[in-house]
Scaffold this active site. Sequence first.
Site, mmCIF file in Angstrom:
data_model
loop_
_atom_site.group_PDB
_atom_site.id
_atom_site.type_symbol
_atom_site.label_atom_id
_atom_site.label_comp_id
_atom_site.label_asym_id
_atom_site.label_seq_id
_atom_site.Cartn_x
_atom_site.Cartn_y
_atom_site.Cartn_z
ATOM 1 N N ASP A 177 -1.393 14.456 12.980
ATOM 2 C CA ASP A 177 -1.564 15.783 12.388
ATOM 3 C C ASP A 177 -0.928 15.854 10.999
ATOM 4 O OD1 ASP A 177 -2.943 16.597 14.614
ATOM 5 O OD2 ASP A 177 -1.246 17.664 15.516
ATOM 6 N N SER B 95 0.835 -1.195 0.000
ATOM 7 C CA SER B 95 0.000 0.000 0.000
ATOM 8 C C SER B 95 0.878 1.258 0.000
ATOM 9 C CB SER B 95 -0.964 -0.048 1.188
ATOM 10 O OG SER B 95 -2.047 0.828 1.005
ATOM 11 N N HIS C 232 -7.410 -6.156 0.563
ATOM 12 C CA HIS C 232 -6.271 -5.249 0.522
ATOM 13 C C HIS C 232 -5.186 -5.660 1.509
ATOM 14 C CE1 HIS C 232 -4.032 -1.611 -0.170
ATOM 15 N NE2 HIS C 232 -4.189 -1.188 1.075
#
Length: 245
Positions: A167, A81, A226
Amino acid sequence: MLNTVTYDGPGEVPLLIAHGLFGSARNWGMIAKRLSATRPVVTVDMRNHGESDWYDSHSYPDMAADLAEVITQPTDVIGHSMGGKAAMVLALQRPELVNRLIVADIAPVSYTHSQMAPIAAMRGVDLDSVENRSDAKAQLGDLEPGVADFLLQSLDMKNKRWRLNLDVLAAEMDKIIGFPEVSGQFEGRTLFLSGGNSDYVQRDARPRIKQLFPAAQFAKIPGAGHWLHAEKPREFEAAVSAFLA
């Protein structure tokens, strides 16, 4: 330098494993240990994950440069991924470092799905109030099956913190689901290994794959999605071993 975990094994060509978004080196521990029966294996925590350093950037050129710093000789590389995209950029930018490449269930294209929901769920956990992982799981709310347990592997209960730079991952999400403009080719042997039930590697991506990786081969693991390495670990290990042999 990225945090690494090394599994000693015979052979001269090591194998480097780069995990996906919200993952870590230790997610790959069992597979790495089994693969180390025939070769040395190194797993890494990608930047802003696990025990690796936090940065303001989470671009694929930066992640590829991180991987390059870990490599001391031509190496076989597996990337899943997000880690697969970083591995592809590494192979394209520094082909002398990559011997053979295995890209697990991702293509060198931009995707439209965002991964902001898991970030929002993790931000919503009141870490000061949780006494154990079950408490945290209850606060994560309604996520896709298996996602909560996966995210909890990155929860540092002792220090009441996530081992993820939430963040920056949120701010850089467009880069994470995208793919940078790259040129050149990686002419080494490359396997695009996908889950049979996954829609991440569509047939219409093959021309782009072949343009960048002319020696690319394609294979699927039946019944896997996945997270093919977690859902079908033995089949995944067999496919990797056969390709590397």
